[in-house]
Design an enzyme around this catalytic site. Structure first.
Site, PDB file in Angstrom:
ATOM      1  N   CYS A 131      23.439 -19.059  68.484  1.00  0.00           N
ATOM      2  CA  CYS A 131      24.715 -18.356  68.315  1.00  0.00           C
ATOM      3  C   CYS A 131      25.503 -18.967  67.162  1.00  0.00           C
ATOM      4  O   CYS A 131      26.145 -20.011  67.331  1.00  0.00           O
ATOM      5  CB  CYS A 131      25.522 -18.408  69.621  1.00  0.00           C
ATOM      6  SG  CYS A 131      27.127 -17.606  69.485  1.00  0.00           S
ATOM      7  N   CYS A 134      29.315 -19.214  67.661  1.00  0.00           N
ATOM      8  CA  CYS A 134      29.709 -20.272  68.612  1.00  0.00           C
ATOM      9  C   CYS A 134      29.643 -21.658  67.962  1.00  0.00           C
ATOM     10  O   CYS A 134      30.489 -22.501  68.222  1.00  0.00           O
ATOM     11  CB  CYS A 134      28.785 -20.313  69.832  1.00  0.00           C
ATOM     12  SG  CYS A 134      28.410 -18.721  70.558  1.00  0.00           S
ATOM     13  N   ASP A 135      28.625 -21.898  67.141  1.00  0.00           N
ATOM     14  CA  ASP A 135      28.320 -23.274  66.732  1.00  0.00           C
ATOM     15  C   ASP A 135      28.491 -23.581  65.244  1.00  0.00           C
ATOM     16  O   ASP A 135      28.333 -24.731  64.835  1.00  0.00           O
ATOM     17  CB  ASP A 135      26.865 -23.613  67.131  1.00  0.00           C
ATOM     18  CG  ASP A 135      26.681 -23.585  68.650  1.00  0.00           C
ATOM     19  OD1 ASP A 135      27.684 -23.771  69.366  1.00  0.00           O
ATOM     20  OD2 ASP A 135      25.546 -23.365  69.114  1.00  0.00           O
TER      21      ASP A 135
END
Ligand code: NAP
Length: 304
Positions: A131, A134-135
């Site tokens: 993701c 997300c990261d």
């Protein structure tokens, strides 16, 4: 008992919830995490008609959730662990209790597939990610790699350039699969370098990821590419394990449906990425969700 239980709160499930709510059906959406599904982890959606300026995934899906709630759709956060579709009343078993419904809409979507190379599992959460939105922020000014050549991979690579110093796209052949307009953006981005005809043989590191061992499939040569993170985008896998033989699936685990989103079990419908289809995007998911809800409404009228 509910009229309709919808499994999954992505764009397909949320649209089904909106339509079922407007039909005054008692409706529950069971969602494992936050509503929005995969679309909620998409940075930029610029192919949703009527939004020429583009929008973020979370913005579009939060508004879909709000709209479903406005028309009375209920939500519960739980994982669906099993189903029983043998009777007229369908049973949905979850980590937060059992629910009964006259009709069910499966909108459980798909998740990013694992690549399956050595080091992938070991370094998941320590440099291996599925993701980018997300990261990405963990890789400020660091080099990263993206594996895959589809829309997910190339969109993720473009997003990662906001943070990373360099983004390598490792693709197994000499042409990308992604939509042309997305490809053009990637080719024009000086931070993106495409490593053609190559596969990841191993994710290497000690505490965290330090390099990828790459194999050029044309020359057979191996090389090490120093990166601090690697984002795997090598396709999707349907979320259908919980169905455990209760409805027919295709060889890859997707749900075959009729044009009215019916599965092979009367009263059970499916919508969105979990179904057998050509195009897995928000625009097709919402159409599926609307059709499934109207078909379920008709099924309930005819059978209860
Ligand atoms: P995808 O289109 O199936 O692409 C998967 C990519 O991974 C392909 O380039 C494939 O290579 C590569 N690949 C597969 N297995 C591999 C392996 N073992 N080793 C190395 N590479 C491998 O998957 P996706 O990109 O996740 O997209 C899925 C669906 O979501 C598509 O319908 C897509 O259009 C949609 N989507 C749309 C958007 C958008 O419109 N903004 C964003 C994300 C996703 P090959 O090309 O050689 O097969």
């Amino acid at each position: 008992m509910y009229d309709i239980v919808i499994i999954g709160g992505g764009p397909a499930g949320l649209t089904a919830g909106l339509y079922a709510g407007r039909a005054k059906l008692k409706t529950l959406i069971v969602e494992q995490l936050v509503a929005g599904g995969q679309a909620a982890t998409t940075d930029l959606i610029e192919n949703y008609p009527g939004v020429p300026e583009g929008s973020t995934g979370p913005d579009i899906t939060e508004r879909m959730e709000e709209q479903a709630k406005k028309f009375g759709c209920e939500f519960i956060m739980a994982e669906v662990t099993g189903v029983d579709f043998s009777g007229k009343e369908k049973v949905i078993k979850t980590t937060n209790g059992e629910f009964k419904a006259k009709a069910v809409i499966i909108a459980s979507g798909a998740t990013h597939r694992k690549l399956g190379c050595p080091g992938e599992t070991e370094f998941t959460g320590r440099g291996v990610s599925y993701c980018a939105t997300c990261d990405a922020a963990f890789y400020e000014d660091l080099p990263v790699a993206v594996v895959g050549g589809g829309d997910s991979a190339i969109s993720a690579a473009i997003y990662l350039t906001k943070f990373a110093s360099k983004v390598y796209v490792i693709h197994r052949r000499d042409a990308l699969r992604a939509t042309k307009v997305v490809q053009e953006k990637a080719f024009a981005n000086p931070k993106i370098e495409i490593v053609w005809d190559s596969i990841v043989d191993e994710v290497k590191g000690s505490e965290t990821v330090e390099a990828l061992r790459i194999k050029n499939v044309k020359t057979g040569q191996f090389s090490d590419l120093p990166v601090n993170g690697v984002f795997m985008y090598v396709g999707l896998e349907p979320n259908t394990k919980f169905l455990n033989g209760h409805i027919k699936l295709d060889a890859k685990g997707y749900v075959p449906v009729t044009s009215n989103m019916e599965t092979d079990v009367p009263g059970v419908f499916a919508a969105g990425d979990v179904t057998v289809k050509l195009l897995r995007q928000v625009v097709t998911a919402v159409g599926d969700g609307a059709t499934a809800a109207v078909a379920a409404e008709k099924y309930i009228e005819d059978n209860f």
